[in-house]
Design a protein around this motif. Structure first.
Motif, PDB file in Angstrom:
ATOM      1  N   MET A 197       0.770  -1.343   0.053  1.00 50.76           N
ATOM      2  CA  MET A 197       0.120  -0.064  -0.012  1.00 50.76           C
ATOM      3  C   MET A 197       1.003   1.043  -0.569  1.00 50.76           C
ATOM      4  O   MET A 197       0.533   2.387  -0.544  1.00 50.76           O
ATOM      5  CB  MET A 197      -0.686  -0.313   1.552  1.00 50.76           C
ATOM      6  CG  MET A 197      -1.876  -1.207   1.315  1.00 50.76           C
ATOM      7  SD  MET A 197      -2.911  -1.197  -0.241  1.00 50.76           S
ATOM      8  CE  MET A 197      -3.921   0.335   0.340  1.00 50.76           C
ATOM      9  N   PHE A 198       2.430   0.618   0.092  1.00 46.49           N
ATOM     10  CA  PHE A 198       2.880   2.230   0.287  1.00 46.49           C
ATOM     11  C   PHE A 198       3.151   3.212  -0.953  1.00 46.49           C
ATOM     12  O   PHE A 198       2.895   4.059  -1.330  1.00 46.49           O
ATOM     13  CB  PHE A 198       4.248   1.498   1.256  1.00 46.49           C
ATOM     14  CG  PHE A 198       5.506   3.335   0.820  1.00 46.49           C
ATOM     15  CD1 PHE A 198       5.708   4.082   1.232  1.00 46.49           C
ATOM     16  CD2 PHE A 198       6.754   2.979   0.099  1.00 46.49           C
ATOM     17  CE1 PHE A 198       6.402   5.426   1.390  1.00 46.49           C
ATOM     18  CE2 PHE A 198       6.815   3.948  -0.802  1.00 46.49           C
ATOM     19  CZ  PHE A 198       7.626   4.850  -0.094  1.00 46.49           C
ATOM     20  N   ASP A 199       3.154   1.518  -2.102  1.00 49.20           N
ATOM     21  CA  ASP A 199       3.265   2.520  -3.000  1.00 49.20           C
ATOM     22  C   ASP A 199       2.080   3.826  -3.474  1.00 49.20           C
ATOM     23  O   ASP A 199       2.950   3.929  -4.599  1.00 49.20           O
ATOM     24  CB  ASP A 199       3.945   1.223  -4.533  1.00 49.20           C
ATOM     25  CG  ASP A 199       4.463   0.474  -4.124  1.00 49.20           C
ATOM     26  OD1 ASP A 199       5.566   0.613  -3.691  1.00 49.20           O
ATOM     27  OD2 ASP A 199       4.032  -0.930  -4.798  1.00 49.20           O
ATOM     28  N   ASP A 200       1.395   4.222  -3.134  1.00 49.24           N
ATOM     29  CA  ASP A 200       0.301   4.296  -3.629  1.00 49.24           C
ATOM     30  C   ASP A 200      -0.248   5.252  -2.847  1.00 49.24           C
ATOM     31  O   ASP A 200      -0.909   6.961  -2.575  1.00 49.24           O
ATOM     32  CB  ASP A 200      -1.666   3.598  -3.559  1.00 49.24           C
ATOM     33  CG  ASP A 200      -1.335   2.651  -4.837  1.00 49.24           C
ATOM     34  OD1 ASP A 200      -0.542   2.990  -5.780  1.00 49.24           O
ATOM     35  OD2 ASP A 200      -1.455   1.682  -4.871  1.00 49.24           O
ATOM     36  N   SER A 201       0.416   5.707  -1.782  1.00 53.15           N
ATOM     37  CA  SER A 201       1.003   6.279  -0.748  1.00 53.15           C
ATOM     38  C   SER A 201       1.465   8.261  -0.907  1.00 53.15           C
ATOM     39  O   SER A 201       1.075   8.563  -0.317  1.00 53.15           O
ATOM     40  CB  SER A 201       1.644   6.083   1.116  1.00 53.15           C
ATOM     41  OG  SER A 201       3.151   6.643   0.249  1.00 53.15           O
ATOM     42  N   GLY A 202       1.710   8.483  -1.803  1.00 53.62           N
ATOM     43  CA  GLY A 202       2.927   9.615  -2.662  1.00 53.62           C
ATOM     44  C   GLY A 202       3.558  10.208  -1.099  1.00 53.62           C
ATOM     45  O   GLY A 202       3.943  11.306  -1.634  1.00 53.62           O
ATOM     46  N   ARG A 203       4.036   9.263  -0.309  1.00 49.54           N
ATOM     47  CA  ARG A 203       5.098   9.729   0.236  1.00 49.54           C
ATOM     48  C   ARG A 203       6.347   9.107  -0.273  1.00 49.54           C
ATOM     49  O   ARG A 203       7.004   8.137  -1.000  1.00 49.54           O
ATOM     50  CB  ARG A 203       5.090   9.502   1.667  1.00 49.54           C
ATOM     51  CG  ARG A 203       3.988   9.551   2.431  1.00 49.54           C
ATOM     52  CD  ARG A 203       3.816   8.917   4.090  1.00 49.54           C
ATOM     53  NE  ARG A 203       2.499   7.743   3.927  1.00 49.54           N
ATOM     54  CZ  ARG A 203       3.352   6.455   4.301  1.00 49.54           C
ATOM     55  NH1 ARG A 203       4.503   6.258   5.037  1.00 49.54           N
ATOM     56  NH2 ARG A 203       2.952   4.805   4.439  1.00 49.54           N
ATOM     57  N   THR A 204       7.752   9.976  -0.086  1.00 45.87           N
ATOM     58  CA  THR A 204       9.130   9.761  -0.013  1.00 45.87           C
ATOM     59  C   THR A 204       9.492   8.582   0.224  1.00 45.87           C
ATOM     60  O   THR A 204      10.259   7.656  -0.359  1.00 45.87           O
ATOM     61  CB  THR A 204       9.920  10.322  -0.022  1.00 45.87           C
ATOM     62  OG1 THR A 204       9.342  11.931  -0.667  1.00 45.87           O
ATOM     63  CG2 THR A 204      11.211  10.839  -0.418  1.00 45.87           C
ATOM     64  N   LEU A 205       9.411   7.722   1.421  1.00 42.98           N
ATOM     65  CA  LEU A 205       9.742   6.970   2.357  1.00 42.98           C
ATOM     66  C   LEU A 205       9.163   6.538   3.243  1.00 42.98           C
ATOM     67  O   LEU A 205       8.051   7.531   3.533  1.00 42.98           O
ATOM     68  CB  LEU A 205      11.244   7.537   3.199  1.00 42.98           C
ATOM     69  CG  LEU A 205      11.987   7.678   2.322  1.00 42.98           C
ATOM     70  CD1 LEU A 205      12.842   8.478   3.877  1.00 42.98           C
ATOM     71  CD2 LEU A 205      13.258   6.292   2.162  1.00 42.98           C
ATOM     72  N   PRO A 206       9.259   5.468   3.540  1.00 42.08           N
ATOM     73  CA  PRO A 206       8.230   4.333   4.703  1.00 42.08           C
ATOM     74  C   PRO A 206       7.943   4.703   5.475  1.00 42.08           C
ATOM     75  O   PRO A 206       9.510   5.451   5.893  1.00 42.08           O
ATOM     76  CB  PRO A 206       8.475   2.766   4.413  1.00 42.08           C
ATOM     77  CG  PRO A 206       9.389   2.908   2.806  1.00 42.08           C
ATOM     78  CD  PRO A 206       9.878   3.657   2.167  1.00 42.08           C
ATOM     79  N   ASP A 207       7.320   4.239   6.518  1.00 44.41           N
ATOM     80  CA  ASP A 207       7.312   4.460   7.924  1.00 44.41           C
ATOM     81  C   ASP A 207       7.137   3.656   8.558  1.00 44.41           C
ATOM     82  O   ASP A 207       6.849   1.894   8.253  1.00 44.41           O
ATOM     83  CB  ASP A 207       6.902   5.530   8.224  1.00 44.41           C
ATOM     84  CG  ASP A 207       5.382   5.765   7.847  1.00 44.41           C
ATOM     85  OD1 ASP A 207       4.766   4.736   8.131  1.00 44.41           O
ATOM     86  OD2 ASP A 207       4.901   7.098   7.800  1.00 44.41           O
ATOM     87  N   LEU A 208       7.250   3.185   9.757  1.00 44.34           N
ATOM     88  CA  LEU A 208       6.583   2.376  11.197  1.00 44.34           C
ATOM     89  C   LEU A 208       5.900   1.721  10.682  1.00 44.34           C
ATOM     90  O   LEU A 208       5.392   0.394  10.830  1.00 44.34           O
ATOM     91  CB  LEU A 208       6.853   2.628  12.899  1.00 44.34           C
ATOM     92  CG  LEU A 208       8.498   3.156  13.015  1.00 44.34           C
ATOM     93  CD1 LEU A 208       7.990   3.687  14.605  1.00 44.34           C
ATOM     94  CD2 LEU A 208       9.757   2.078  12.098  1.00 44.34           C
ATOM     95  N   SER A 209       4.395   2.729   9.819  1.00 44.30           N
ATOM     96  CA  SER A 209       3.482   2.248   9.966  1.00 44.30           C
ATOM     97  C   SER A 209       3.335   0.981   8.701  1.00 44.30           C
ATOM     98  O   SER A 209       2.176   0.830   8.505  1.00 44.30           O
ATOM     99  CB  SER A 209       2.394   3.464   9.127  1.00 44.30           C
ATOM    100  OG  SER A 209       2.635   3.616   8.013  1.00 44.30           O
ATOM    101  N   ASP A 210       4.661   1.185   7.536  1.00 39.96           N
ATOM    102  CA  ASP A 210       3.826   0.305   6.264  1.00 39.96           C
ATOM    103  C   ASP A 210       4.902  -1.242   6.389  1.00 39.96           C
ATOM    104  O   ASP A 210       5.249  -2.031   5.712  1.00 39.96           O
ATOM    105  CB  ASP A 210       5.053   1.004   5.633  1.00 39.96           C
ATOM    106  CG  ASP A 210       4.537   2.923   5.185  1.00 39.96           C
ATOM    107  OD1 ASP A 210       3.036   2.721   5.063  1.00 39.96           O
ATOM    108  OD2 ASP A 210       4.795   3.616   5.370  1.00 39.96           O
ATOM    109  N   ILE A 211       5.404  -1.099   7.788  1.00 38.84           N
ATOM    110  CA  ILE A 211       6.290  -2.329   8.216  1.00 38.84           C
ATOM    111  C   ILE A 211       5.310  -3.398   8.259  1.00 38.84           C
ATOM    112  O   ILE A 211       3.701  -3.470   8.551  1.00 38.84           O
ATOM    113  CB  ILE A 211       6.651  -2.023   9.486  1.00 38.84           C
ATOM    114  CG1 ILE A 211       8.185  -1.001   8.852  1.00 38.84           C
ATOM    115  CG2 ILE A 211       7.198  -4.011   9.492  1.00 38.84           C
ATOM    116  CD1 ILE A 211       8.937  -1.319  10.528  1.00 38.84           C
TER     117      ILE A 211
END
Length: 239
Positions: A197-211
């Protein structure tokens, strides 16, 4: 293989391409890498010579004896190469290293090292490669029992420790490994999946919520986090 331009200029080229062609930055970086003769950006980044080795030593210096570290990224973003470069840097400073994998074969591992311009022999006489199906916390602790403080153990990857039903719960395994790291001074580095789901988040880097965590795991068991995406690297300490 010589690059057509310094890597910072290639990154800039990819960012311009991403905006112009309305594509994800990671895809643009991979397109630039292919134009340079590499399969993906992570392979290009892993091929960097002396400057890259200096950077690897600097990154290794961020971690202190006894820490537990999580490296998180989506597939193809260089998380395994990051772990391997830490092992290479550790070998150059005379430290013991070990790579534990439930995913790679020995051939896969050697191919990755080759892309980084090295081989297992250059990792030093005390380096160990482990690909046993029985890898879990007890296995890792036993394998590193004689390693000195500052040695590096890279685990590829976190979620696979949770795969076998006869293994203890992931929470218990990581708690045991953290206690071992603290008492022995060994640095344990866990490579981790990131939710798609991170791929569609628009954020530059993942964070703890993406693990990606199929079962409960207290992330406070890790001392540091490293997140990778589209040629960018972010470091953060546990809260």
């Amino acid at each position: 293989m010589a690059l057509s331009a310094p890597i910072f200029m290639l990154k800039r080229k990819a960012k311009l391409m991403s905006r112009r062609d309305k594509m994800k930055l990671g895809d643009a970086l991979d397109r630039v890498a292919r134009a340079e003769g590499y399969n993906a950006w992570s392979h290009l980044a892993g091929s960097i010579g002396t400057d890259g080795r200096t950077q690897d030593l600097a990154q290794l210096a961020r971690f202190v004896a006894g820490e537990t570290v999580l490296i998180g990224a989506r597939p193809g973003q260089g998380k395994t190469l990051f772990g391997l470069r830490l092992l290479i840097a550790a070998a150059k400073t005379g430290r013991t290293g070990a790579f534990f994998t439930l995913d790679y074969t020995q051939r896969d591992f050697d191919a990755r090292l080759s892309r980084l311009g090295t081989n297992r022999d250059q990792l030093g006489p005390d380096f160990a490669f482990h690909d046993s199906d029985g890898i879990n916390a007890d296995y890792i602790i036993a394998a590193l029992a004689e390693a000195g403080a500052g040695s590096i153990g890279v685990i590829d990857y976190l979620q696979l420790l949770d795969q076998r039903r006869d293994n203890p719960p992931l929470q218990d395994q990581i708690a045991a490994l953290k206690a071992f790291a603290r008492s022995s001074g060994v640095i344990l580095v866990f490579i981790s999946q990131i939710d798609r789901m991170f791929d569609d988040s628009g954020r530059t880097l993942p964070d703890l919520s993406d693990i990606r965590l199929p079962n409960h795991l207290d992330l406070q068991l890790f001392d540091k986090f490293v997140f990778l995406n589209a040629g960018e690297t972010g470091f953060r300490d546990a809260a």
